[in-house]
Design an enzyme around this catalytic site. Structure first.
Site, PDB file in Angstrom:
ATOM      1  N   SER A  23       1.101  -1.486  -0.150  1.00 31.45           N
ATOM      2  CA  SER A  23       0.008   0.539  -0.265  1.00 31.45           C
ATOM      3  C   SER A  23       0.852   1.655  -0.204  1.00 31.45           C
ATOM      4  O   SER A  23       0.654   1.699  -0.386  1.00 31.45           O
ATOM      5  CB  SER A  23      -1.071  -0.227   1.289  1.00 31.45           C
ATOM      6  OG  SER A  23      -1.951  -1.276   1.168  1.00 31.45           O
ATOM      7  N   GLY A  95      -5.797  -3.662  -7.853  1.00 23.16           N
ATOM      8  CA  GLY A  95      -6.910  -2.685  -7.413  1.00 23.16           C
ATOM      9  C   GLY A  95      -6.379  -1.402  -6.562  1.00 23.16           C
ATOM     10  O   GLY A  95      -6.625  -0.171  -7.131  1.00 23.16           O
ATOM     11  N   ARG A 123     -12.878  -6.814 -10.920  1.00 23.55           N
ATOM     12  CA  ARG A 123     -13.403  -6.220 -10.007  1.00 23.55           C
ATOM     13  C   ARG A 123     -14.634  -5.540  -9.767  1.00 23.55           C
ATOM     14  O   ARG A 123     -14.510  -4.694 -10.869  1.00 23.55           O
ATOM     15  CB  ARG A 123     -12.632  -5.944  -8.944  1.00 23.55           C
ATOM     16  CG  ARG A 123     -11.586  -7.969  -8.657  1.00 23.55           C
ATOM     17  CD  ARG A 123     -10.351  -7.274  -7.519  1.00 23.55           C
ATOM     18  NE  ARG A 123     -10.339  -6.809  -6.242  1.00 23.55           N
ATOM     19  CZ  ARG A 123      -9.122  -6.193  -6.154  1.00 23.55           C
ATOM     20  NH1 ARG A 123      -8.132  -6.228  -6.641  1.00 23.55           N
ATOM     21  NH2 ARG A 123      -9.834  -5.357  -5.136  1.00 23.55           N
ATOM     22  N   SER A 168     -13.386   1.553   2.689  1.00 28.97           N
ATOM     23  CA  SER A 168     -12.781   1.187   1.645  1.00 28.97           C
ATOM     24  C   SER A 168     -11.354   2.232   1.579  1.00 28.97           C
ATOM     25  O   SER A 168     -11.265   3.020   0.742  1.00 28.97           O
ATOM     26  CB  SER A 168     -12.724   0.699   0.224  1.00 28.97           C
ATOM     27  OG  SER A 168     -12.287   1.117  -0.524  1.00 28.97           O
ATOM     28  N   GLN A 170      -9.613   2.379  -0.826  1.00 28.53           N
ATOM     29  CA  GLN A 170      -8.647   2.260  -1.848  1.00 28.53           C
ATOM     30  C   GLN A 170      -9.526   3.519  -2.341  1.00 28.53           C
ATOM     31  O   GLN A 170      -9.885   4.969  -3.322  1.00 28.53           O
ATOM     32  CB  GLN A 170      -9.047   1.461  -3.003  1.00 28.53           C
ATOM     33  CG  GLN A 170      -7.596   0.516  -2.301  1.00 28.53           C
ATOM     34  CD  GLN A 170      -7.590  -0.726  -3.355  1.00 28.53           C
ATOM     35  OE1 GLN A 170      -8.849  -0.913  -4.050  1.00 28.53           O
ATOM     36  NE2 GLN A 170      -6.705  -1.981  -3.232  1.00 28.53           N
ATOM     37  N   ASP A 320      -7.302  -7.861   4.438  1.00 28.73           N
ATOM     38  CA  ASP A 320      -6.575  -8.523   3.809  1.00 28.73           C
ATOM     39  C   ASP A 320      -5.842 -10.159   4.330  1.00 28.73           C
ATOM     40  O   ASP A 320      -5.845 -10.358   3.873  1.00 28.73           O
ATOM     41  CB  ASP A 320      -5.195  -8.072   3.308  1.00 28.73           C
ATOM     42  CG  ASP A 320      -5.532  -7.139   2.192  1.00 28.73           C
ATOM     43  OD1 ASP A 320      -6.221  -7.137   1.278  1.00 28.73           O
ATOM     44  OD2 ASP A 320      -4.855  -6.053   1.343  1.00 28.73           O
ATOM     45  N   LYS A 347     -12.027  -9.138  -3.463  1.00 31.97           N
ATOM     46  CA  LYS A 347     -10.635  -9.155  -3.662  1.00 31.97           C
ATOM     47  C   LYS A 347      -9.450  -9.497  -4.637  1.00 31.97           C
ATOM     48  O   LYS A 347     -10.338 -10.013  -5.952  1.00 31.97           O
ATOM     49  CB  LYS A 347     -10.141 -10.152  -2.144  1.00 31.97           C
ATOM     50  CG  LYS A 347     -10.198  -8.740  -0.969  1.00 31.97           C
ATOM     51  CD  LYS A 347     -10.039  -7.158  -1.067  1.00 31.97           C
ATOM     52  CE  LYS A 347     -10.431  -6.730   0.096  1.00 31.97           C
ATOM     53  NZ  LYS A 347     -10.512  -4.953   0.133  1.00 31.97           N
ATOM     54  N   ARG A 351     -12.511 -14.425  -1.769  1.00 28.57           N
ATOM     55  CA  ARG A 351     -11.996 -14.653  -1.116  1.00 28.57           C
ATOM     56  C   ARG A 351     -12.439 -16.070   0.299  1.00 28.57           C
ATOM     57  O   ARG A 351     -11.591 -17.153   0.548  1.00 28.57           O
ATOM     58  CB  ARG A 351     -11.274 -13.302  -0.056  1.00 28.57           C
ATOM     59  CG  ARG A 351      -9.799 -13.451  -0.977  1.00 28.57           C
ATOM     60  CD  ARG A 351      -8.531 -12.823  -0.048  1.00 28.57           C
ATOM     61  NE  ARG A 351      -7.932 -12.283  -1.160  1.00 28.57           N
ATOM     62  CZ  ARG A 351      -6.860 -10.954  -0.973  1.00 28.57           C
ATOM     63  NH1 ARG A 351      -6.934 -10.244   0.260  1.00 28.57           N
ATOM     64  NH2 ARG A 351      -5.985 -11.335  -2.043  1.00 28.57           N
ATOM     65  N   ARG A 395      -3.112 -13.862  -2.206  1.00 29.55           N
ATOM     66  CA  ARG A 395      -2.932 -14.663  -0.507  1.00 29.55           C
ATOM     67  C   ARG A 395      -3.486 -15.583  -0.295  1.00 29.55           C
ATOM     68  O   ARG A 395      -3.062 -15.653   0.363  1.00 29.55           O
ATOM     69  CB  ARG A 395      -3.545 -13.180   0.369  1.00 29.55           C
ATOM     70  CG  ARG A 395      -3.056 -11.658   0.250  1.00 29.55           C
ATOM     71  CD  ARG A 395      -3.717 -10.675   1.031  1.00 29.55           C
ATOM     72  NE  ARG A 395      -3.578  -9.465   0.616  1.00 29.55           N
ATOM     73  CZ  ARG A 395      -2.851  -8.778   0.401  1.00 29.55           C
ATOM     74  NH1 ARG A 395      -1.228  -9.340   1.673  1.00 29.55           N
ATOM     75  NH2 ARG A 395      -2.196  -7.343   0.502  1.00 29.55           N
TER      76      ARG A 395
HETATM   77  C1  S3P Z   1      -5.636  -1.604  -0.213  1.00 31.92           C
HETATM   78  C2  S3P Z   1      -6.689  -1.026   0.255  1.00 31.92           C
HETATM   79  C3  S3P Z   1      -7.346  -2.897   1.057  1.00 31.92           C
HETATM   80  C4  S3P Z   1      -6.687  -3.280   0.609  1.00 31.92           C
HETATM   81  C5  S3P Z   1      -6.246  -3.906  -0.247  1.00 31.92           C
HETATM   82  C6  S3P Z   1      -5.209  -2.259  -0.381  1.00 31.92           C
HETATM   83  C7  S3P Z   1      -5.340   0.106  -0.442  1.00 31.92           C
HETATM   84  O1  S3P Z   1      -9.279  -2.198  -0.959  1.00 31.92           O
HETATM   85  O2  S3P Z   1      -7.293  -4.983   0.815  1.00 31.92           O
HETATM   86  O3  S3P Z   1      -5.470  -4.714  -0.468  1.00 31.92           O
HETATM   87  O4  S3P Z   1      -3.707   0.015  -0.521  1.00 31.92           O
HETATM   88  O5  S3P Z   1      -5.535   0.770  -0.153  1.00 31.92           O
HETATM   89  P1  S3P Z   1     -10.448  -2.160  -0.217  1.00 31.92           P
HETATM   90  O6  S3P Z   1     -10.128  -0.173   0.330  1.00 31.92           O
HETATM   91  O7  S3P Z   1     -10.511  -2.313  -1.102  1.00 31.92           O
HETATM   92  O8  S3P Z   1     -10.693  -2.106   1.293  1.00 31.92           O
END
Ligand code: S3P
Length: 442
Positions: A23, A95, A123, A168, A170, A320, A347, A351, A395
């Protein structure tokens, strides 16, 4: 496809260097590209996902250079300074890469095309498309908001006030990265706080970021648009999500003692370690002092675990880590109940289904609900003797290899290549500690 097989191993012992945080690595590159000047990064994860982000940023006009092992430089373009990319940005399996970059290009009044691999193309991107559209970005996507898609930024982006419908990081990060290109203040309200690396880096690079804790446990994060971001040095800690596989491997293998130095301990990423402690895990956490993200050295000793009930509120802080927690639960005494897992279905793979199906194939008794998983643990009695499909999900592949180390007949995965998205030296690292992991041809 090349696979791997993990078999019951005698004690794991030693100290291993683990890869940088995925991240933070994506964000370090993106922030460097949005800043003025040269950002130096140490400890960058050189996995496929992050390399895709680096390649995409080059196409947007940033100069991204590798100096040596994990040491990188990014010469940024400043907020609003990207070029229109000449070709499609392919984020592979990532993602985080695609969603954060959709936010980062919102301020570019030109069209950027995005795509990814078969997993990423399945996704949901609607969760990012909706807020960006409210800010004035035009997005054309496949049915259901899937990749490939095209984003066209407006001449003037609108600031936004947005409450996240799903927890989220992200989506939050995409909005904040778009928000810095909009005149005015952009606010994201998150009912359940998620990883805050974007906020931390924006603040470090000189943006004005305000975070308000709310009475109901939520957070309100605001950023003032059009800052001049100044290049900063970044040290990326070891990924606690990658360290989790080694930690659980050591916990489950009798007689083990493993040191994992420099692991990130950001509380919004550290939920698994709290749950493992409650299950009886012997993990010593020795904090290190220093600037930036919190970091500690972990000392993990094999332990007899017992089942627990994991409340849904902790899910955003360990989202995760459920595959590897389920593996630990399979080898624990008693039942582990995990609630609030709906996000696991979107994911890199579904999962929840992959973990439940895989555990059942290995002889573990599980119950799979819409958003919950119940694992009936049975220490020393996981059969294995099966091949698990990785399904383009790193994972899932790593979790079942860890279970293989604690199984009677070994567990194979069909595709090991997917592990390189986040942990390129995974098998080698486990072997260094004494694990029995070898190639497997189907
Ligand atoms: C992440 C946020 C998570 C996580 C991903 C990394 C990030 O996803 O599952 O592996 O770096 O912001 P979500 O924002 O979809 O929960």
């Amino acid at each position: 496809m090349t696979g791997l097989i993990a078999r019951a191993s005698s004690r794991l012992h030693g100290e291993v260097r683990l890869p940088g945080d995925k991240s933070i690595s994506h964000r370090a590159l993106i922030m460097g590209a949005l800043a003025v000047g040269e950002t130096r990064i140490n400890g960058l994860l050189e996995g496929d996902d992050v390399m895709r982000t680096a390649a995409a940023l080059r196409r947007l006009g940033a100069v991204v250079t590798r100096d040596g092992d994990g040491t990188w430089r990014v010469h940024g373009r400043g907020v609003g300074g990207f070029d229109e990319p000449e070709t499609v940005l392919d984020l592979g399996n990532s993602g985080t890469g695609v969603r954060l970059l959709m936010g980062a290009v919102a301020g570019l009044p030109a069209t950027t095309f995005f795509t990814g691999d078969a997993s990423l193309r399945r996704r949901p991107m609607e969760r990012v498309i909706r807020p960006l559209t409210e800010m004035g970005v035009q997005v054309l996507a496949r049915e259901g908001g899937r990749l490939p898609l095209a984003c066209t930024g407006p001449q003037v982006l609108l600031p936004l006030d947005y409450t996240l419908p799903v927890a989220s990081a992200q989506v939050k990060s995409a909005i904040l990265l778009a928000g810095i290109a909009a005149p005015g203040i952009t606010t994201v309200i998150e009912p359940h706080p998620t990883r805050d690396h974007t906020e931390t880096l924006l603040d470090q690079f000189g943006a004005s970021v305000e975070i308000e804790e709310q009475a109901d446990g939520g957070r309100r994060v605001s950023v003032t648009g059009e800052p001049e971001l100044a290049a900063q040095p970044i040290r990326v800690p070891v990924d606690p999500s990658s360290a989790a596989f080694l930690a659980v491997a050591a916990l489950l293998t009798p007689g083990s003692e493993v040191r994992l130095p420099g692991v990130g301990t950001n509380p919004l990423r550290f939920g698994l370690y709290e749950v493992l402690a409650e299950m009886g895990a012997d993990i010593e956490i020795r904090s290190r002092q220093g600037p930036g993200e919190p970091v500690a050295d972990l000392l993990v000793r094999s332990s007899e675990l017992h089942g627990v009930t994991v409340p849904p509120e902790i899910a955003p802080r360990m989202i995760d880590e459920y595959p590897v927690l389920a593996v630990a639960a399979a080898c624990a005494r008693g039942t582990t109940v995990m609630n609030g897992l709906a996000e696991l279905r979107v994911k890199e793979s579904d999962r929840l289904a992959a973990v439940a199906g895989g555990l059942a194939a290995c002889g573990v008794v599980v119950e799979e609900g819409e958003d919950r998983l119940v694992v009936h643990g049975n220490p020393g009695a996981v059969d294995g003797g099966t091949v698990i499909r990785s399904g383009l999900d790193h994972r899932i592949a790593m979790a079942f290899l860890v279970l293989g180390l604690a199984s009677r007949d070994g567990i194979a995965i069909d595709d090991a290549a997917t592990i390189a998205t986040s942990f390129p030296d995974f098998a080698e690292t486990l072997r260094t500690l004494g694990a029995d992991i070898t190639g497997h041809a189907e």
